[in-house]
Motif scaffolding. Structure first.
Motif, PDB file in Angstrom:
ATOM      1  N   GLU A 167      -3.092   2.642   3.093  1.00  0.00           N
ATOM      2  CA  GLU A 167      -4.050   1.537   3.064  1.00  0.00           C
ATOM      3  C   GLU A 167      -3.354   0.205   3.329  1.00  0.00           C
ATOM      4  O   GLU A 167      -3.853  -0.636   4.089  1.00  0.00           O
ATOM      5  CB  GLU A 167      -4.757   1.501   1.708  1.00  0.00           C
ATOM      6  N   LEU A 168      -2.192   0.006   2.714  1.00  0.00           N
ATOM      7  CA  LEU A 168      -1.454  -1.243   2.912  1.00  0.00           C
ATOM      8  C   LEU A 168      -0.953  -1.374   4.349  1.00  0.00           C
ATOM      9  O   LEU A 168      -0.958  -2.472   4.917  1.00  0.00           O
ATOM     10  CB  LEU A 168      -0.283  -1.313   1.936  1.00  0.00           C
ATOM     11  N   ALA A 178      -2.393  -0.168   7.018  1.00  0.00           N
ATOM     12  CA  ALA A 178      -3.546  -0.519   7.848  1.00  0.00           C
ATOM     13  C   ALA A 178      -3.903  -1.998   7.690  1.00  0.00           C
ATOM     14  O   ALA A 178      -4.216  -2.687   8.673  1.00  0.00           O
ATOM     15  CB  ALA A 178      -4.736   0.362   7.483  1.00  0.00           C
ATOM     16  N   GLN A 179      -3.841  -2.498   6.463  1.00  0.00           N
ATOM     17  CA  GLN A 179      -4.127  -3.914   6.226  1.00  0.00           C
ATOM     18  C   GLN A 179      -3.089  -4.806   6.900  1.00  0.00           C
ATOM     19  O   GLN A 179      -3.426  -5.845   7.478  1.00  0.00           O
ATOM     20  CB  GLN A 179      -4.157  -4.187   4.720  1.00  0.00           C
ATOM     21  N   GLU A 180      -1.826  -4.390   6.829  1.00  0.00           N
ATOM     22  CA  GLU A 180      -0.769  -5.193   7.434  1.00  0.00           C
ATOM     23  C   GLU A 180      -0.875  -5.181   8.955  1.00  0.00           C
ATOM     24  O   GLU A 180      -0.618  -6.198   9.613  1.00  0.00           O
ATOM     25  CB  GLU A 180       0.600  -4.666   6.989  1.00  0.00           C
ATOM     26  N   GLU A 181      -1.274  -4.058   9.520  1.00  0.00           N
ATOM     27  CA  GLU A 181      -1.482  -4.008  10.969  1.00  0.00           C
ATOM     28  C   GLU A 181      -2.570  -4.993  11.388  1.00  0.00           C
ATOM     29  O   GLU A 181      -2.418  -5.725  12.380  1.00  0.00           O
ATOM     30  CB  GLU A 181      -1.866  -2.599  11.410  1.00  0.00           C
ATOM     31  N   GLN A 182      -3.658  -5.038  10.642  1.00  0.00           N
ATOM     32  CA  GLN A 182      -4.726  -5.984  10.951  1.00  0.00           C
ATOM     33  C   GLN A 182      -4.228  -7.424  10.851  1.00  0.00           C
ATOM     34  O   GLN A 182      -4.575  -8.276  11.675  1.00  0.00           O
ATOM     35  CB  GLN A 182      -5.905  -5.765  10.002  1.00  0.00           C
ATOM     36  N   ARG A 183      -3.383  -7.687   9.851  1.00  0.00           N
ATOM     37  CA  ARG A 183      -2.871  -9.048   9.664  1.00  0.00           C
ATOM     38  C   ARG A 183      -1.999  -9.489  10.839  1.00  0.00           C
ATOM     39  O   ARG A 183      -2.167 -10.593  11.367  1.00  0.00           O
ATOM     40  CB  ARG A 183      -2.064  -9.133   8.363  1.00  0.00           C
TER      41      ARG A 183
END
Length: 247
Positions: free
Chosen positions: A82-83, A85-90
């Motif tokens: 999950e982290l 995926a969030q970091e990729e979006q960031r």
């Protein structure tokens, strides 16, 4: 009765700690109960408040258990996914901004305990568990507040380093290796020497993706193992070289 309940609600304060839930009533509060029904309702309100707080604590504990490895207390693979995926979006959002190029970077460290099977075979699984716990503590202490460390599987760990260039990630990995090497696990009257191998991979830009990032880190880790263990190897930092290595 309504006024009495409102006064009760304002005067009762719940104090929640990791171990207990305590209700405190203001010292100067005077609650006049005009009937037994009012008193019963007030008692029910307190009981319902207590149950609600206990449920919230239970939900929080279950959520933590679902996201953390029970042996090492590190994040588990699900939470790290999950982290990531969030970091990729960031980093994709930050990619078009020129004011802070470092913010559009991220890196990962794929970490594996050297000769861990030998520890289990010769020292026993209890010693193996203690080694995992020891290394989790040592490695977590080397990371920054913005970083995340997870038990990726078995004796393998993954560190996510937001806003980090490849050279910065390599330097951190080298410090981590040195620290693990210098802090053996104390066992009764002996010490168990432990080392780790680390593969470093950094985000290459808008064309990159998580699968490729992790594959490069895994291959860099394999290179570190092949080169003698207890060392750091960095995946290629240019798209062309990375594509050749992944082919």
């Amino acid at each position: 009765m309504v006024a009495a309940l409102m006064l009760l609600a304002r005067s009762v304060r719940a104090v929640v700690s990791p171990e207990t839930v305590t209700f405190e009533v203001e010292q100067n509060t005077v609650l006049s109960v005009g009937s037994s029904i009012t008193g019963l309702v007030a008692a029910l309100v307190l009981q319902m408040s207590l149950v609600s707080l206990l449920v919230l604590r239970l939900v929080g504990r279950l959520e933590r258990l679902s996201r953390h490895d029970p042996l090492t207390a590190l994040l588990n693979r699900r939470a790290m996914d999950e982290l990531l995926a969030q970091e990729e979006q960031r980093v994709r959002r930050m990619a078009g901004r020129d004011d802070n190029a470092t913010a559009a970077q991220m890196a990962v460290l794929m970490i594996d305990i050297d000769h861990f099977k030998r520890v289990n075979d010769l020292q026993g699984h209890v010693a193996g568990d203690r080694a995992l716990q020891h290394l989790a503590t040592v490695m977590a202490a080397q990371l920054r507040e913005i970083d995340h460390l997870a038990r990726w599987g078995g004796e393998e760990f993954l560190a996510l380093l937001p806003a980090t260039r490849a050279d910065e990630a390599e330097a951190l990995a080298e410090r981590l290796c040195e620290r693990v090497r210098s802090l053996p696990l104390a066992r009764d009257d002996s010490r168990l020497m432990l080392t780790v191998s680390v593969g470093v991979s950094a985000w290459l830009g808008p064309h990159d993706d998580l699968a490729a990032l992790l594959t490069r880190a895994d291959r860099a880790l394999y290179t570190a193992k092949h080169d003698g263990r207890d060392c750091v190897r960095v995946a290629p930092s240019t798209p062309a070289l990375a594509a050749v290595r992944q082919a």
